[in-house]
Motif scaffolding. Structure first.
Motif, PDB file in Angstrom:
ATOM      1  N   SER A  57      30.290  34.050  38.134  1.00 25.30           N
ATOM      2  CA  SER A  57      30.786  34.711  36.922  1.00 25.30           C
ATOM      3  C   SER A  57      31.202  36.147  37.206  1.00 25.30           C
ATOM      4  CB  SER A  57      29.715  34.682  35.828  1.00 25.30           C
ATOM      5  OG  SER A  57      29.404  33.357  35.450  1.00 25.30           O
ATOM      6  N   ARG A  58      30.413  36.848  38.021  1.00 21.95           N
ATOM      7  CA  ARG A  58      30.769  38.234  38.347  1.00 21.95           C
ATOM      8  C   ARG A  58      32.058  38.293  39.154  1.00 21.95           C
ATOM      9  NH1 ARG A  58      25.147  38.840  39.517  1.00 21.95           N
ATOM     10  NH2 ARG A  58      25.643  38.852  41.742  1.00 21.95           N
ATOM     11  N   ALA A  59      32.264  37.304  40.059  1.00 22.29           N
ATOM     12  CA  ALA A  59      33.501  37.271  40.846  1.00 22.29           C
ATOM     13  C   ALA A  59      34.712  37.019  39.949  1.00 22.29           C
ATOM     14  CB  ALA A  59      33.407  36.191  41.923  1.00 22.29           C
ATOM     15  N   LYS A  60      34.563  36.097  38.998  1.00 22.42           N
ATOM     16  CA  LYS A  60      35.660  35.825  38.074  1.00 22.42           C
ATOM     17  C   LYS A  60      35.965  37.048  37.215  1.00 22.42           C
ATOM     18  CE  LYS A  60      34.773  30.843  37.746  1.00 22.42           C
ATOM     19  NZ  LYS A  60      34.354  29.727  36.852  1.00 22.42           N
ATOM     20  N   LEU A  61      34.919  37.724  36.760  1.00 29.03           N
ATOM     21  CA  LEU A  61      35.126  38.922  35.943  1.00 29.03           C
ATOM     22  C   LEU A  61      35.788  40.031  36.750  1.00 29.03           C
ATOM     23  CD1 LEU A  61      31.811  39.040  33.895  1.00 29.03           C
ATOM     24  CD2 LEU A  61      34.112  38.773  32.975  1.00 29.03           C
ATOM     25  N   ALA A  62      35.422  40.132  38.036  1.00 31.34           N
ATOM     26  CA  ALA A  62      36.027  41.159  38.881  1.00 31.34           C
ATOM     27  C   ALA A  62      37.531  40.926  39.028  1.00 31.34           C
ATOM     28  CB  ALA A  62      35.352  41.172  40.249  1.00 31.34           C
ATOM     29  N   ILE A  63      37.919  39.664  39.228  1.00 34.72           N
ATOM     30  CA  ILE A  63      39.342  39.344  39.332  1.00 34.72           C
ATOM     31  C   ILE A  63      40.052  39.600  38.020  1.00 34.72           C
ATOM     32  CG2 ILE A  63      40.956  37.421  39.636  1.00 34.72           C
ATOM     33  CD1 ILE A  63      39.119  36.322  41.743  1.00 34.72           C
ATOM     34  N   GLN A  64      39.408  39.206  36.925  1.00 36.53           N
ATOM     35  CA  GLN A  64      40.012  39.416  35.602  1.00 36.53           C
ATOM     36  C   GLN A  64      40.211  40.905  35.330  1.00 36.53           C
ATOM     37  OE1 GLN A  64      37.820  40.268  32.511  1.00 36.53           O
ATOM     38  NE2 GLN A  64      39.774  40.699  31.522  1.00 36.53           N
ATOM     39  N   ASN A  65      39.224  41.730  35.661  1.00 34.14           N
ATOM     40  CA  ASN A  65      39.346  43.169  35.443  1.00 34.14           C
ATOM     41  C   ASN A  65      40.397  43.785  36.357  1.00 34.14           C
ATOM     42  OD1 ASN A  65      37.329  43.265  33.453  1.00 34.14           O
ATOM     43  ND2 ASN A  65      35.702  43.425  34.980  1.00 34.14           N
ATOM     44  N   LEU A  66      40.447  43.322  37.613  1.00 36.24           N
ATOM     45  CA  LEU A  66      41.430  43.849  38.557  1.00 36.24           C
ATOM     46  C   LEU A  66      42.848  43.570  38.086  1.00 36.24           C
ATOM     47  CD1 LEU A  66      41.997  45.145  41.351  1.00 36.24           C
ATOM     48  CD2 LEU A  66      41.963  42.824  42.301  1.00 36.24           C
ATOM     49  N   VAL A  67      43.105  42.328  37.670  1.00 36.72           N
ATOM     50  CA  VAL A  67      44.437  41.952  37.215  1.00 36.72           C
ATOM     51  C   VAL A  67      44.794  42.688  35.929  1.00 36.72           C
ATOM     52  CG1 VAL A  67      45.815  40.039  36.343  1.00 36.72           C
ATOM     53  CG2 VAL A  67      44.406  39.728  38.366  1.00 36.72           C
ATOM     54  N   GLN A  68      43.846  42.780  35.010  1.00 41.60           N
ATOM     55  CA  GLN A  68      44.130  43.389  33.708  1.00 41.60           C
ATOM     56  C   GLN A  68      44.364  44.886  33.810  1.00 41.60           C
ATOM     57  OE1 GLN A  68      40.952  42.919  30.906  1.00 41.60           O
ATOM     58  NE2 GLN A  68      42.068  43.886  29.209  1.00 41.60           N
ATOM     59  N   LYS A  69      43.576  45.586  34.627  1.00 37.66           N
ATOM     60  CA  LYS A  69      43.641  47.041  34.671  1.00 37.66           C
ATOM     61  C   LYS A  69      44.675  47.563  35.665  1.00 37.66           C
ATOM     62  CE  LYS A  69      38.802  47.569  33.264  1.00 37.66           C
ATOM     63  NZ  LYS A  69      37.463  48.060  33.644  1.00 37.66           N
ATOM     64  N   VAL A  70      44.825  46.901  36.816  1.00 39.61           N
ATOM     65  CA  VAL A  70      45.730  47.394  37.849  1.00 39.61           C
ATOM     66  C   VAL A  70      47.138  46.847  37.671  1.00 39.61           C
ATOM     67  CG1 VAL A  70      46.056  47.646  40.344  1.00 39.61           C
ATOM     68  CG2 VAL A  70      43.755  47.576  39.395  1.00 39.61           C
ATOM     69  N   GLY A  71      47.272  45.660  37.071  1.00 40.87           N
ATOM     70  CA  GLY A  71      48.590  45.109  36.794  1.00 40.87           C
ATOM     71  C   GLY A  71      49.252  44.520  38.024  1.00 40.87           C
ATOM     72  N   PHE A  74      49.977  45.525  41.082  1.00 43.63           N
ATOM     73  CA  PHE A  74      49.317  45.655  42.378  1.00 43.63           C
ATOM     74  C   PHE A  74      47.985  44.895  42.412  1.00 43.63           C
ATOM     75  CE2 PHE A  74      52.156  49.327  42.175  1.00 43.63           C
ATOM     76  CZ  PHE A  74      52.834  49.183  43.374  1.00 43.63           C
ATOM     77  N   GLY A  75      47.350  44.729  41.265  1.00 38.89           N
ATOM     78  CA  GLY A  75      46.150  43.900  41.223  1.00 38.89           C
ATOM     79  C   GLY A  75      46.474  42.434  41.469  1.00 38.89           C
ATOM     80  N   ILE A  76      47.551  41.949  40.843  1.00 37.15           N
ATOM     81  CA  ILE A  76      47.998  40.577  41.078  1.00 37.15           C
ATOM     82  C   ILE A  76      48.401  40.402  42.539  1.00 37.15           C
ATOM     83  CG2 ILE A  76      49.632  38.794  40.370  1.00 37.15           C
ATOM     84  CD1 ILE A  76      49.939  40.368  37.717  1.00 37.15           C
ATOM     85  N   LEU A  77      49.123  41.403  43.071  1.00 40.41           N
ATOM     86  CA  LEU A  77      49.558  41.353  44.469  1.00 40.41           C
ATOM     87  C   LEU A  77      48.365  41.269  45.414  1.00 40.41           C
ATOM     88  CD1 LEU A  77      51.961  41.557  46.456  1.00 40.41           C
ATOM     89  CD2 LEU A  77      51.656  44.042  46.388  1.00 40.41           C
ATOM     90  N   ALA A  78      47.321  42.051  45.130  1.00 38.60           N
ATOM     91  CA  ALA A  78      46.129  42.034  45.985  1.00 38.60           C
ATOM     92  C   ALA A  78      45.443  40.672  45.941  1.00 38.60           C
ATOM     93  CB  ALA A  78      45.159  43.129  45.543  1.00 38.60           C
ATOM     94  N   CYS A  79      45.341  40.081  44.744  1.00 39.56           N
ATOM     95  CA  CYS A  79      44.693  38.769  44.621  1.00 39.56           C
ATOM     96  C   CYS A  79      45.515  37.669  45.294  1.00 39.56           C
ATOM     97  CB  CYS A  79      44.485  38.430  43.148  1.00 39.56           C
ATOM     98  SG  CYS A  79      43.251  39.452  42.312  1.00 39.56           S
ATOM     99  N   ALA A  80      46.849  37.795  45.249  1.00 41.62           N
ATOM    100  CA  ALA A  80      47.706  36.757  45.827  1.00 41.62           C
ATOM    101  C   ALA A  80      47.852  36.891  47.327  1.00 41.62           C
ATOM    102  CB  ALA A  80      49.087  36.807  45.170  1.00 41.62           C
ATOM    103  N   SER A  81      47.530  38.059  47.898  1.00 39.26           N
ATOM    104  CA  SER A  81      47.774  38.318  49.311  1.00 39.26           C
ATOM    105  C   SER A  81      46.642  37.866  50.213  1.00 39.26           C
ATOM    106  CB  SER A  81      48.030  39.813  49.526  1.00 39.26           C
ATOM    107  OG  SER A  81      49.161  40.237  48.796  1.00 39.26           O
ATOM    108  N   ILE A  82      45.537  37.421  49.645  1.00 44.76           N
ATOM    109  CA  ILE A  82      44.401  36.958  50.437  1.00 44.76           C
ATOM    110  C   ILE A  82      44.048  35.543  49.995  1.00 44.76           C
ATOM    111  CG2 ILE A  82      43.455  39.253  50.843  1.00 44.76           C
ATOM    112  CD1 ILE A  82      41.506  38.761  48.555  1.00 44.76           C
ATOM    113  N   PRO A  83      43.482  34.723  50.907  1.00 37.29           N
ATOM    114  CA  PRO A  83      43.017  33.391  50.479  1.00 37.29           C
ATOM    115  C   PRO A  83      42.008  33.528  49.358  1.00 37.29           C
ATOM    116  CG  PRO A  83      43.050  33.556  52.871  1.00 37.29           C
ATOM    117  CD  PRO A  83      43.322  34.941  52.346  1.00 37.29           C
ATOM    118  N   ASN A  84      42.367  33.021  48.189  1.00 41.48           N
ATOM    119  CA  ASN A  84      41.578  33.295  46.987  1.00 41.48           C
ATOM    120  C   ASN A  84      41.486  32.022  46.147  1.00 41.48           C
ATOM    121  OD1 ASN A  84      40.324  34.295  44.727  1.00 41.48           O
ATOM    122  ND2 ASN A  84      41.904  35.796  44.237  1.00 41.48           N
TER     123      ASN A  84
END
Length: 406
Positions: free
Chosen positions: A242-256, A258-268
């Motif tokens: 749950s904490r990992a999912k929330l971390a991704i959700q917060n990263l995508v929501q707040k960073v926009g 570049f957050g999406i780019l960071a999540c897509a650039s690594i095996p996730n």
């Protein structure tokens, strides 16, 4: 964007209040019923209820065909235009003329691109569990090109039959001329097309979440329901998942972007959650898809390519085989089939498979072939189970709506 999201939330809350007040339904009992329905659907699998699963699967196919037929019927102009274009392409393909050399070249490139894009889509589209096409197809392809490049001292493999079968060119290069970048360039098109396919496969969660947010209706997807439940209990989440999912959700929501780019650039494995998050918070389509495309088709693919190429470079492979032979007890017996497999591959590269070692099948090749068959069969089974559960959900929703109208 935030104002639109707030309006959608208010509209959904109002609809839920009307629903609850009109039917005197306790929200906790509704959540409990949804949980029971979800558990009931999850039991509809081939190894538990084969007849019901196959029946629901067939009915779901008929429902989907009916829905698509209705959609196409209401878009007759698009269908007619597509059929006319298809007729022109077929005529161009079969009519003899000087243009045939260009047609054949375009056909070859189109089939190559479509093949790898299709495998990429299958890897991430979310049908059941997804087919691990990198491990089954792209990874072995990059590995075979790497082994061949070091054996042939060249990447100028003749076409055809490459990429179905790699054969060393008649004039081989000098030893030591192969570099990491030359191999990367050789497999760049296949890898990038596969990455584009994985980016396309991430679009359904985005569109589903966006449509549910804009309409204000109850979400029609289990993953989206779990996402909303996660947002409701964000403050009390304690487990790692749950904490990992929330971390991704917060990263995508707040960073926009570049957050999406960071999540897509690594095996996730949790990237589906990024698509749902972007759709839920109404992130613009090109912001989501652009970042996903750059991350998966360029950054992530080069990371994966470099890892596979280094792993299967000549000296690394020789060290790995030597290490296997050094294992006490079973080392020599395990080392022999690896050596035989590598020797057979070298002979094939020089088109000498009919000479030298006998034509017996190596057990490594046999194991890999059976692994591919098992994974493809499991993928098909997961699609059957997923579609059967989708039809069961249709039935549950129909029954729930009938109960509310009574």
């Amino acid at each position: 964007m935030a104002e639109n999201g707030k309006n959608c939330d208010q509209r959904r809350v109002a609809m839920n209040k009307e629903q609850y007040n009109g039917n005197f339904t306790d929200p906790s009992s509704m959540n409990e019923k949804k949980r029971r329905d979800r558990e009931e659907r999850q039991n509809i699998v081939l190894w538990r209820q084969p007849l019901i699963t196959l029946q629901y699967f067939s009915l779901e196919i008929l429902v989907i065909l009916k829905e698509w037929t209705s959609k196409l019927w209401h878009r007759q102009s698009i269908v007619v235009s597509f059929l006319l274009l298809l007729a022109v392409l077929i005529a161009t393909y079969y009519v003899e003329g000087a243009h045939q050399q260009y047609v054949q070249r375009i056909e070859k490139q189109f089939l190559l691109y479509a093949y790898w894009i299709g495998l990429g889509i299958l890897s991430s589209v979310g049908l059941g569990t997804g087919l691990h096409t990198f491990l089954l197809y792209l990874g072995p392809h990059i590995a075979s090109v790497t082994l061949a490049a070091y054996e042939c001292n060249s990447v100028n493999f003749p076409e055809p039959p490459y990429p179905d079968q790699i054969i060393c060119p008649d004039e081989e290069g000098t030893e030591g001329t192969i570099s990491l970048w030359s191999i990367i360039s050789k497999v760049r098109i296949e890898a990038c097309m596969w990455g584009i396919g994985t980016a396309i496969g991430e679009l359904p969660p985005y569109f589903m979440a966006r449509a549910a947010r804009l309409s204000g209706a109850e979400p029609d997807d289990d993953e989206y329901q779990e996402f909303e439940e996660m947002l409701e209990h964000a403050e009390t989440a304690q487990d790692f998942a749950s904490r990992a999912k929330l971390a991704i959700q917060n990263l995508v929501q707040k960073v926009g972007f570049f957050g999406i780019l960071a999540c897509a650039s690594i095996p996730n494995p949790l990237f589906d959650l990024a698509g749902i998050t972007c759709g839920h918070f109404l992130v613009p389509f090109w912001t989501f898809f652009g970042a996903t495309l750059i991350g998966k088709a360029i950054i992530k693919m080069h990371i994966q390519k470099i890892f596979v190429i280094i792993t299967f470079s000549k000296h690394i492979v020789e060290q790995m085989v030597a290490f296997i032979g050094a294992v006490p007890g079973v080392g020599p017996s395990l080392q022999k089939p690896f050596q035989e497999y590598l020797e057979a591959q070298r002979q094939k590269l020089h088109h000498k498979s009919e000479m030298g070692t006998p034509q017996g099948e190596n057990w490594l090749s046999w194991v890999f072939e059976k692994l591919v068959v098992v994974m493809v069969c499991y993928f098909i089974l997961s699609i059957v189970n997923s579609m059967a559960q989708s039809y069961a959900k249709r039935m549950q929703q129909r029954l729930n709506s009938e109960e509310k109208t009574k």
